[in-house]
Design an enzyme around this catalytic site. Structure first.
Site, PDB file in Angstrom:
ATOM      1  N   ASN A 292       1.422  -7.371  -2.263  1.00  0.00           N
ATOM      2  CA  ASN A 292       2.541  -8.245  -1.899  1.00  0.00           C
ATOM      3  C   ASN A 292       2.222  -9.289  -0.836  1.00  0.00           C
ATOM      4  OD1 ASN A 292       4.237  -7.151  -3.764  1.00  0.00           O
ATOM      5  ND2 ASN A 292       5.351  -5.842  -2.339  1.00  0.00           N
TER       6      ASN A 292
ATOM      7  N   SER B 147       0.748  -3.587   1.767  1.00  0.00           N
ATOM      8  CA  SER B 147      -0.480  -2.788   1.716  1.00  0.00           C
ATOM      9  C   SER B 147      -1.677  -3.584   2.240  1.00  0.00           C
ATOM     10  CB  SER B 147      -0.746  -2.310   0.284  1.00  0.00           C
ATOM     11  OG  SER B 147      -0.929  -3.408  -0.585  1.00  0.00           O
TER      12      SER B 147
ATOM     13  N   GLU C 159       2.706 -12.645  -9.045  1.00  0.00           N
ATOM     14  CA  GLU C 159       4.047 -12.155  -9.373  1.00  0.00           C
ATOM     15  C   GLU C 159       5.065 -13.148  -8.811  1.00  0.00           C
ATOM     16  OE1 GLU C 159       5.547  -7.773  -8.878  1.00  0.00           O
ATOM     17  OE2 GLU C 159       6.095  -8.838  -7.055  1.00  0.00           O
TER      18      GLU C 159
ATOM     19  N   TRP D 205      12.652   6.250  -2.232  1.00  0.00           N
ATOM     20  CA  TRP D 205      11.703   5.151  -2.459  1.00  0.00           C
ATOM     21  C   TRP D 205      10.505   5.343  -1.535  1.00  0.00           C
ATOM     22  CZ3 TRP D 205      10.237   1.228   1.062  1.00  0.00           C
ATOM     23  CH2 TRP D 205       9.338   0.280   0.513  1.00  0.00           C
TER      24      TRP D 205
ATOM     25  N   HIS E 272       7.224  -3.696   5.537  1.00  0.00           N
ATOM     26  CA  HIS E 272       7.896  -4.337   4.387  1.00  0.00           C
ATOM     27  C   HIS E 272       8.952  -5.290   4.949  1.00  0.00           C
ATOM     28  CE1 HIS E 272       9.584  -4.674   0.341  1.00  0.00           C
ATOM     29  NE2 HIS E 272       8.655  -3.859  -0.146  1.00  0.00           N
TER      30      HIS E 272
ATOM     31  N   ARG F 225      16.624  -0.879  -5.647  1.00  0.00           N
ATOM     32  CA  ARG F 225      15.691  -0.288  -6.599  1.00  0.00           C
ATOM     33  C   ARG F 225      16.420   0.141  -7.868  1.00  0.00           C
ATOM     34  NH1 ARG F 225      12.589  -2.666  -4.397  1.00  0.00           N
ATOM     35  NH2 ARG F 225      10.682  -2.110  -3.317  1.00  0.00           N
TER      36      ARG F 225
ATOM     37  N   ASP G 118       4.514  -1.429 -14.874  1.00  0.00           N
ATOM     38  CA  ASP G 118       5.012  -1.691 -13.519  1.00  0.00           C
ATOM     39  C   ASP G 118       5.472  -0.381 -12.862  1.00  0.00           C
ATOM     40  OD1 ASP G 118       5.709  -3.453 -11.404  1.00  0.00           O
ATOM     41  OD2 ASP G 118       7.811  -3.301 -11.998  1.00  0.00           O
TER      42      ASP G 118
HETATM   43  O1  SFD Z   1       6.574  -3.435  -4.313  1.00  0.00           O
HETATM   44  C1  SFD Z   1       0.212  11.602   9.350  1.00  0.00           C
HETATM   45  N1  SFD Z   1       4.456  -1.214  -0.375  1.00  0.00           N
HETATM   46  C2  SFD Z   1       3.868  -2.187  -1.164  1.00  0.00           C
HETATM   47  N2  SFD Z   1       2.890  -2.996  -0.732  1.00  0.00           N
HETATM   48  C3  SFD Z   1       2.239  -3.835  -1.569  1.00  0.00           C
HETATM   49  O2  SFD Z   1       1.328  -4.565  -1.146  1.00  0.00           O
HETATM   50  N3  SFD Z   1       2.575  -3.900  -2.899  1.00  0.00           N
HETATM   51  C4  SFD Z   1       3.574  -3.136  -3.443  1.00  0.00           C
HETATM   52  O3  SFD Z   1       3.808  -3.175  -4.645  1.00  0.00           O
HETATM   53  C5  SFD Z   1       4.326  -2.294  -2.538  1.00  0.00           C
HETATM   54  N4  SFD Z   1       5.432  -1.530  -2.979  1.00  0.00           N
HETATM   55  C6  SFD Z   1       5.626  -0.312  -2.320  1.00  0.00           C
HETATM   56  C7  SFD Z   1       5.244  -0.195  -0.960  1.00  0.00           C
HETATM   57  C8  SFD Z   1       5.630   0.955  -0.247  1.00  0.00           C
HETATM   58  C9  SFD Z   1       6.285   1.981  -0.932  1.00  0.00           C
HETATM   59  C10 SFD Z   1       6.712   3.182  -0.149  1.00  0.00           C
HETATM   60  C11 SFD Z   1       6.550   1.876  -2.320  1.00  0.00           C
HETATM   61  C12 SFD Z   1       6.221   0.732  -3.006  1.00  0.00           C
HETATM   62  C13 SFD Z   1       7.199   2.988  -3.049  1.00  0.00           C
HETATM   63  C14 SFD Z   1       4.183  -1.208   1.081  1.00  0.00           C
HETATM   64  C15 SFD Z   1       2.867  -0.535   1.474  1.00  0.00           C
HETATM   65  O4  SFD Z   1       2.663   0.637   0.767  1.00  0.00           O
HETATM   66  C16 SFD Z   1       2.881  -0.246   2.974  1.00  0.00           C
HETATM   67  O5  SFD Z   1       3.104  -1.496   3.609  1.00  0.00           O
HETATM   68  C17 SFD Z   1       1.591   0.349   3.542  1.00  0.00           C
HETATM   69  O6  SFD Z   1       1.209   1.488   2.839  1.00  0.00           O
HETATM   70  C18 SFD Z   1       1.747   0.672   5.028  1.00  0.00           C
HETATM   71  O7  SFD Z   1       0.561   1.240   5.516  1.00  0.00           O
HETATM   72  P1  SFD Z   1       0.557   2.369   6.690  1.00  0.00           P
HETATM   73  O8  SFD Z   1      -0.848   2.745   6.908  1.00  0.00           O
HETATM   74  O9  SFD Z   1       1.376   1.912   7.824  1.00  0.00           O
HETATM   75  O10 SFD Z   1       1.375   3.616   6.038  1.00  0.00           O
HETATM   76  P2  SFD Z   1       0.905   4.625   4.857  1.00  0.00           P
HETATM   77  O11 SFD Z   1      -0.003   3.930   3.892  1.00  0.00           O
HETATM   78  O12 SFD Z   1       2.152   5.197   4.293  1.00  0.00           O
HETATM   79  O13 SFD Z   1       0.067   5.755   5.635  1.00  0.00           O
HETATM   80  C19 SFD Z   1       0.644   6.651   6.557  1.00  0.00           C
HETATM   81  C20 SFD Z   1      -0.375   7.766   6.807  1.00  0.00           C
HETATM   82  O14 SFD Z   1       0.042   8.586   7.894  1.00  0.00           O
HETATM   83  C21 SFD Z   1      -0.167   9.959   7.549  1.00  0.00           C
HETATM   84  N5  SFD Z   1       0.692  10.740   8.425  1.00  0.00           N
HETATM   85  N6  SFD Z   1      -1.065  11.970   9.617  1.00  0.00           N
HETATM   86  C22 SFD Z   1      -1.259  12.889  10.599  1.00  0.00           C
HETATM   87  N7  SFD Z   1      -0.228  13.432  11.305  1.00  0.00           N
HETATM   88  C23 SFD Z   1       1.069  13.088  11.057  1.00  0.00           C
HETATM   89  N8  SFD Z   1       2.067  13.643  11.773  1.00  0.00           N
HETATM   90  C24 SFD Z   1       1.318  12.135  10.025  1.00  0.00           C
HETATM   91  N9  SFD Z   1       2.447  11.578   9.505  1.00  0.00           N
HETATM   92  C25 SFD Z   1       2.052  10.714   8.538  1.00  0.00           C
HETATM   93  C26 SFD Z   1       0.147   9.985   6.056  1.00  0.00           C
HETATM   94  O15 SFD Z   1      -0.369  11.139   5.415  1.00  0.00           O
HETATM   95  C27 SFD Z   1      -0.570   8.704   5.611  1.00  0.00           C
HETATM   96  O16 SFD Z   1      -1.946   8.936   5.460  1.00  0.00           O
HETATM   97  S1  SFD Z   1       6.862  -2.413  -3.399  1.00  0.00           S
HETATM   98  O17 SFD Z   1       7.817  -1.463  -3.984  1.00  0.00           O
HETATM   99  O18 SFD Z   1       7.302  -2.921  -2.180  1.00  0.00           O
HETATM  100  P1  AMP Z   2      10.046  -5.246  -4.193  1.00  0.00           P
HETATM  101  O1  AMP Z   2       9.637  -4.725  -5.511  1.00  0.00           O
HETATM  102  O2  AMP Z   2      11.530  -5.417  -4.039  1.00  0.00           O
HETATM  103  O3  AMP Z   2       9.419  -4.514  -3.034  1.00  0.00           O
HETATM  104  O4  AMP Z   2       9.489  -6.720  -4.089  1.00  0.00           O
HETATM  105  C1  AMP Z   2       8.145  -7.032  -4.103  1.00  0.00           C
HETATM  106  C2  AMP Z   2       7.979  -8.350  -3.413  1.00  0.00           C
HETATM  107  O5  AMP Z   2       8.818  -9.336  -4.006  1.00  0.00           O
HETATM  108  C3  AMP Z   2       8.359  -8.343  -1.947  1.00  0.00           C
HETATM  109  O6  AMP Z   2       7.494  -9.263  -1.323  1.00  0.00           O
HETATM  110  C4  AMP Z   2       9.786  -8.843  -1.932  1.00  0.00           C
HETATM  111  O7  AMP Z   2      10.120  -9.447  -0.707  1.00  0.00           O
HETATM  112  C5  AMP Z   2       9.768  -9.854  -3.070  1.00  0.00           C
HETATM  113  N1  AMP Z   2      11.056  -9.965  -3.786  1.00  0.00           N
HETATM  114  C6  AMP Z   2      11.698  -9.006  -4.470  1.00  0.00           C
HETATM  115  N2  AMP Z   2      12.830  -9.463  -5.025  1.00  0.00           N
HETATM  116  C7  AMP Z   2      12.911 -10.755  -4.677  1.00  0.00           C
HETATM  117  C8  AMP Z   2      13.862 -11.803  -4.928  1.00  0.00           C
HETATM  118  N3  AMP Z   2      14.961 -11.595  -5.645  1.00  0.00           N
HETATM  119  N4  AMP Z   2      13.605 -13.007  -4.395  1.00  0.00           N
HETATM  120  C9  AMP Z   2      12.497 -13.224  -3.630  1.00  0.00           C
HETATM  121  N5  AMP Z   2      11.578 -12.297  -3.378  1.00  0.00           N
HETATM  122  C10 AMP Z   2      11.768 -11.084  -3.874  1.00  0.00           C
END
Ligand code: SFD
Ligand code: AMP
Length: 628
Positions: free
Chosen positions: A62, A437, A126, A216, A386, A247, A349
């Protein structure tokens, strides 16, 4: 008390967490540590290959700015984030990631991540900032690279970091326990990276009963970053800025590909596009109501207005979107092929990142090309990476400050929190949203360099008071003892006057937050009185958490997860209470202050728990505009 072995580990940099940001930190730190003869250690509560938010994989990257191709500039990205967060963002932090993130994405590709190609040497976008990937194994390959870089001896998996160790006001390490063996870990470190993600299940989820636990945000991330930072005395920021994604309903499948790639509409049950029919509402939210894209919380809000008006369910018009795209192909044979391609992309997806949504489609006979699917606003989450912003208040980089910002945003080392030696990244660092990510990994890299520089410039071994550590150990393991001692006092171990089981503690926390702090049940609405009631009940919950009982190591983990969540809850409530306005309708609405107040509240709200006094300190911090 069962016999526990105490394992002591000495290191220079301790990385807590094994997710995207931690992997970025590990890869970068390994390189610099080799050069300087330093030791770097990673501790993850789970197995890095599938831990954290990316466990199931992702279907998009993203954050990709496209600097080299001249697609966008760093400033464009800053403007996008600033607008999306209703003006509340640290421009230095956002820019710092934006200028380096493309390099990270190119590394992912080099390591084997399939990024969709457009056939003309470019990536398939995308949206403006998002790239399509075949990302089922995204986390596996990123973790593998991090593990190879660091060496397996420096990685502790299935160890739950519970508490920081302090040397006066400086960090000195962390303690934790194994989830598989009777081992208590004491990690001494000169610097500690907090990369334990955000938090879920602080609020009651929509999924109850047979779907309990589905959410989520990944259930593994339970507020450890916030807890750790708070307990060490770090200043936090934006703790009111929860994230509520929209979602696909009940299985939480992503919507981004539908809105951006497939150009789909979402409508109410009457077939009206709420983004058009409710567009007038945007006028109420100042300059942020006029920007494109409409900020995520305002998109939510326009949808919620229809839901509150009884015009639900809300539908993603998948069939219409697929029809529109395929009909652009004139040749009937080609059109058929295109249709099949689109169907495959729609399923992939979900299969790439939220498999349960594909299962739900299959089990409800949903063919996306035939009928629309319901979407809904999720329960609130804490995710600084996010479209939320909660996290620690960290130093920005030196070279991205202006005269005004440098006094407020810079104190020596990039991503260092206000406590010397603590570095926060990914979901753990605040006010730098939309890193996702790729940006989280990038931020880990940036912070790792700074952390090792800190270690080199502060080579003295931290002093650890082993008596204090022993007391921590006793407290952390106490729930095992309490359960063992009293489990036979009643015939059902769940019903026992001597202890509280962690699941019950979680339900209680979720009920408080849901009903008083703006959860799903109250349509995300709260007020001063409700928040004060929440604080009163949270204080009582905290007292009872002293009596948690754990049957085994797994339940011990659950006990401490809920302690961590409760602190995340409290700092959230306190910050919403302090900010006397509504700035992010669609995330939460303060019924007693229903409008935005740019004059008084265009500021960061920072919070700190004072470890010396146990008091909370709230403050306003200025927003500096660094870029146009
Ligand atoms: O579209 C301990 N994110 C998405 N990013 C993208 O680039 N593309 C996507 O398509 C993304 N989508 C998405 C995303 C997130 C989620 C939840 C979903 C879908 C369902 C965002 C990214 O995933 C997110 O920004 C990064 O992963 C953040 O990285 P970080 O490192 O801050 O968090 P992490 O990867 O979740 O890792 C956390 C770690 O901590 C560990 N942990 N370890 C030891 N002791 C403890 N007490 C701990 N507590 C936690 C965990 O095990 C893990 O290793 S979309 O839908 O938005
Ligand atoms: P999401 O699947 O909602 O996590 O969205 C993935 C990426 O698309 C994120 O960067 C969001 O901010 C962006 N996004 C999702 N829906 C929209 C929308 N309706 N308009 C603009 N950006 C969006």
């Amino acid at each position: 008390m069962p016999n526990f072995e105490t394992v002591e580990v000495q290191t220079d940099l301790l990385i807590c967490g094994g997710g995207m940001a931690a992997c970025g930190a590990a890869v970068e730190a390994a390189h610099w540590a080799r050069k300087h003869g330093l030791k770097v250690t990673v501790v993850d509560k789970a197995a890095m290959d599938r831990s954290g938010a990316v466990a199931m994989g992702l279907s998009a990257i993203n954050q990709y700015v496209g600097l080299k191709d001249g697609q966008n500039t760093m400033q464009d990205y800053v403007a996008y984030v600033r607008n999306d967060l209703m003006g509340i963002t640290r421009e230095d932090l956002v820019a710092s990631i934006a200028r380096h993130v493309d390099g990270t994405v190119h590394l992912f590709e080099k390591w084997g991540l399939p990024i969709w190609q457009d056939g003309e040497g470019g990536y398939v976008h995308e949206g403006r900032w998002q790239l399509m990937i075949n990302g089922e194994s995204y986390k596996v390959l990123v973790a593998e690279t991090a593990k190879n870089a660091l060496g397996i001896d420096n990685i502790y998996e299935r160890v739950f970091i519970t508490e920081p160790i302090m040397d006066g006001d400086k960090i000195a390490g962390a303690v934790g326990f194994s989830i598989r063996e009777n081992k208590f870990y004491v990690f001494r470190a000169k610097a500690v990276m907090v990369a334990m993600g955000g938090a879920v299940h602080v609020f009651k989820p929509r999924s109850v009963g047979e779907g309990l636990g589905r959410s989520w945000y990944p259930p593994f991330n339970s507020g450890a970053s916030t807890y750790f930072s708070l307990r060490a005395g770090c200043e936090m920021t934006c703790q009111e800025v929860r994230f509520i994604p929209v979602r696909f309903k009940d299985a939480y499948g992503p919507v981004g590909a539908w809105f951006l790639l497939f150009k789909s509409r979402a409508t109410n049950a009457l077939g009206e596009n709420y983004m058009q029919t409710n567009a007038e509402e945007l006028q109420k939210w100042g300059e942020y109501g006029k920007v494109k894209p409409v900020p995520a919380n305002l998109r939510n809000w326009l949808m919620m207005l229809d839901v509150m008006d009884g015009k639900g369910p809300i539908y993603m018009q998948t069939a219409e979107a697929i029809k529109n795209i395929s009909e652009a192909t004139e040749d009937p044979k080609e059109r058929k092929k295109k249709l099949k391609e689109l169907e495959a992309e729609a399923w992939e997806d979900f299969l790439d990142m939220t498999i349960s949504q594909a299962l739900l489609w299959a089990s409800t006979n949903t063919a996306p090309e035939e009928k629309p699917s319901e979407i809904a606003a999720c329960e609130p989450y804490f995710i600084g990476s996010h479209s939320g912003a909660s996290g620690a208040w960290v130093s920005g980089p030196a070279d991205l400050q202006n005269d005004a910002s440098k006094n407020d945003y810079f104190w020596g080392y990039a991503n260092m929190a206000t406590v010397p030696g603590i570095f926060c990244v990914g979901d753990a660092s605040g006010a730098s949203s939309h890193k996702f990510s790729s940006g989280s990994f990038t931020e880990g890299r940036i912070a790792a360099q700074a952390a090792l520089k800190y270690v080199i410039e502060h080579p003295e071994e931290p002093q650890v008071d082993m008596a204090a550590v022993k007391a921590m150990e006793e407290k952390i393991l106490a729930p095992l003892d309490l359960f063992e001692q009293h489990k036979n006092a009643s015939t059902d171990p769940d019903i026992n006057p001597n202890y509280l089981r962690p699941k019950m503690a979680m339900f209680r926390l979720q009920k408080i937050m849901d009903e008083y702090a703006g959860g799903v049940s109250t349509n995300f609405t709260t007020s001063k009185e409700n928040l004060e009631k929440a604080l009163e009940l949270l204080a009582m919950l905290r007292e009872d958490l002293e009596h948690l009982g754990a049957e085994d190591l797994h339940e011990l983990l659950r006990c401490w997860e809920n302690v961590h969540r409760t602190w995340q809850a409290e700092v959230h409530v306190r910050t919403m209470l302090y900010r006397e306005e509504t700035r992010w309708p669609g995330y939460y609405f303060r019924s007693d202050c229903p409008t935005m107040n740019e004059e008084e509240w265009k500021v960061f709200v920072n919070s700190r728990w004072n470890p010396g006094t146990g008091e909370w300190e709230m403050s306003k911090k200025p927003i500096h505009r660094i870029f146009e």
